[in-house]
Write a protein that holds these residues in place. Structure first.
Motif, PDB file in Angstrom:
ATOM      1  N   ALA A  59       0.823  -1.216   0.000  1.00  0.00           N
ATOM      2  CA  ALA A  59       0.000   0.000   0.000  1.00  0.00           C
ATOM      3  C   ALA A  59       0.860   1.269   0.000  1.00  0.00           C
ATOM      4  CB  ALA A  59      -0.929   0.006   1.209  1.00  0.00           C
ATOM      5  N   GLY A  60       2.164   1.123   0.139  1.00  0.00           N
ATOM      6  CA  GLY A  60       3.049   2.288   0.226  1.00  0.00           C
ATOM      7  C   GLY A  60       2.761   3.138   1.448  1.00  0.00           C
ATOM      8  N   SER A  61       2.371   2.500   2.543  1.00  0.00           N
ATOM      9  CA  SER A  61       2.014   3.245   3.761  1.00  0.00           C
ATOM     10  C   SER A  61       3.236   3.972   4.323  1.00  0.00           C
ATOM     11  CB  SER A  61       1.482   2.281   4.823  1.00  0.00           C
ATOM     12  OG  SER A  61       0.573   1.370   4.271  1.00  0.00           O
ATOM     13  N   LYS A  62       3.036   5.218   4.708  1.00  0.00           N
ATOM     14  CA  LYS A  62       4.141   6.015   5.259  1.00  0.00           C
ATOM     15  C   LYS A  62       4.567   5.494   6.622  1.00  0.00           C
ATOM     16  CE  LYS A  62       3.847  10.449   2.976  1.00  0.00           C
ATOM     17  NZ  LYS A  62       2.401  10.482   2.551  1.00  0.00           N
ATOM     18  N   GLN A  63       3.576   5.049   7.394  1.00  0.00           N
ATOM     19  CA  GLN A  63       3.887   4.644   8.758  1.00  0.00           C
ATOM     20  C   GLN A  63       3.390   3.235   9.049  1.00  0.00           C
ATOM     21  OE1 GLN A  63       2.168   7.062  11.840  1.00  0.00           O
ATOM     22  NE2 GLN A  63       4.077   7.152  12.977  1.00  0.00           N
ATOM     23  N   ILE A  64       4.145   2.525   9.856  1.00  0.00           N
ATOM     24  CA  ILE A  64       3.724   1.188  10.284  1.00  0.00           C
ATOM     25  C   ILE A  64       3.487   1.222  11.789  1.00  0.00           C
ATOM     26  CG2 ILE A  64       4.462  -1.196  10.593  1.00  0.00           C
ATOM     27  CD1 ILE A  64       6.040  -0.979   8.023  1.00  0.00           C
TER      28      ILE A  64
END
Ligand SMILES: Nc1nc2c(ncn2[C@@H]2O[C@H](COP(=O)(O)OP(=O)(O)O)[C@@H](O)[C@H]2O)c(=O)[nH]1
Ligand SMILES: [Mg+2]
Length: 365
Positions: A59-64
């Motif tokens: 998803a190309g998420s900025k934060q995990i």
């Protein structure tokens, strides 16, 4: 909500070493944790889950943001504690507040570290602690029974049910068995939990072994494994010393160190997961460009209550949950692909959330 595990055991078995390793690892990752609050003996620990990184990658998420459970280092349990020895009854309140118990047992020999009973014997140590907790439970049952007398005379239904459960627990305790040995029906579950008996809580035995036995375990930990199996309790073998060292390394160094010790993964990861399993917990995910996040719920939780973990309004105004199973999300290479493949389901209020579900809640604000 937040699930809590209490670390208990006799003095000098390695509770604090373990607790520090757990929270240091968490502190090292603190940049990712907006809500990381750590009191001296209370620490929040990320639940390791490789699925989360995979989802975030797609998803190309900025934060995990991993989900977490809380560990509490509970000191003061010694022989006679229920009678006021050591820190006396202080620890009882601490134990009442946790959902499960990680019972650390000393399975290492070290002349420099005093053993309170003067010898290494994890089975008998386990019994000392369990006995204190059983005595404390018997006393609290007596107090509760006394308090019920008036209500019972009035024929109060709840009081009748409570008395029945208290008597069942007492009968078990009087034959030397913990309250968790009582079989409780689903209908009684809530009333039972309200009794807050210490020996009703699920137990995970943590065998703290010497550094060179972390991979293999030893004779003592084998005995503990046997005892745990008999009781239907959980069980892990770790070396608190090694975990402490690992907690000071960066990820690559830690991996090398683990390899040298013949270990596949850090003992803490196993411990955290075992605690998670013991509590009957599972994970669902929310995934987007901003963040990929894991959330903890009990197995069997329905969609609206699962949504409540994020925000109470999500439950109140719950309309539906768009759901993609983890495997479908991966094979579809994300939400769009999963949708095209017909793998995005629309689920309603009675949907029982599955482990690994990627959820998107729709609700009325
Ligand atoms: N040799 C050895 N010593 C340990 C190990 N774990 C803890 N210790 C030592 O045992 C002592 C007591 O440990 P601590 O964690 O404070 O015990 P607690 O009283 O249960 O909290 C400390 O000196 C630790 O360094 C271990 O795996 N091996
Ligand atoms: Mg300590």
């Amino acid at each position: 909500m937040g699930f809590r595990m209490g670390i208990v055991g006799l003095p000098n078995v390695g509770k604090s070493t373990l607790f520090n390793a757990l929270t240091k690892t968490a502190a090292a990752q603190a940049a990712n944790f907006p809500f990381c609050t750590i009191e001296p003996n209370v620490g929040e620990v990320a639940v390791p889950d490789p699925r989360l990184e995979k989802l975030a990658g797609i998803a190309g998420s900025k934060q995990i943001i991993p989900t977490r459970i809380t560990f509490v280092d509970i000191a003061g349990l010694v022989k006679g504690a229920s009678k006021g020895e050591g820190l006396g009854n202080q620890f009882l309140a601490n134990i009442r507040e946790v959902d499960a118990i990680a019972h650390v047992l000393r399975c290492f020999e070290d002349g420099d570290v005093t053993h309170v009973e003067g010898r290494v014997d994890p089975l008998s140590d386990a019994e000392v602690i369990e006995t204190e907790l059983m005595i404390a439970d018997m006393e609290s049952i007596e107090r509760r029974m006394a308090n019920l007398t008036r209500k019972l005379k009035g024929g109060d239904k709840e009081a009748v049910a409570q008395e029945r459960l208290l008597k069942q627990a007492l009968a078990a305790l009087e034959t030397g068995k913990p309250a968790r040995s009582v079989e409780v029906t689903e209908d009684d579950r809530k009333a039972w939990d309200m009794l807050q008996l210490l020996t009703a809580k699920p137990v995970l035995y943590v065998c703290n072994v010497a550094e060179d036995e972390a991979a293999s375990g030893n004779e003592w930990s084998a005995k503990v494994a046997h005892m745990a199996a008999e009781q239907g309790a959980g069980h892990v073998v770790i070396s608190a010393r090694i975990e402490e060292e690992i907690s000071q390394l960066d990820a690559d160094e830690a991996q090398m160190f683990l390899g040298e010790m013949g270990l596949d993964e850090a003992g803490l990861d196993r411990l955290i997961r075992a605690g998670y399993d013991l509590l009957g917990l599972q994970t669902y995910f929310t995934v987007g460009p901003k963040e990929a996040r894991a959330w903890t719920i009990r197995k069997g939780t329905l969609a609206p209550q699962a949504a409540a973990v994020i925000h109470g309004d999500f439950e109140k105004g719950f309309i539906r949950a768009e759901t993609i199973a983890y495997d479908d999300y991966i094979s579809g290479n994300g939400e769009a692909g999963a949708r095209e493949a017909g793998k995005l389901r629309v689920e309603g209020k009675s949907y029982e959330v599955k482990d690994g579900d990627v959820l998107h809640f729709l609700f009325n604000a």
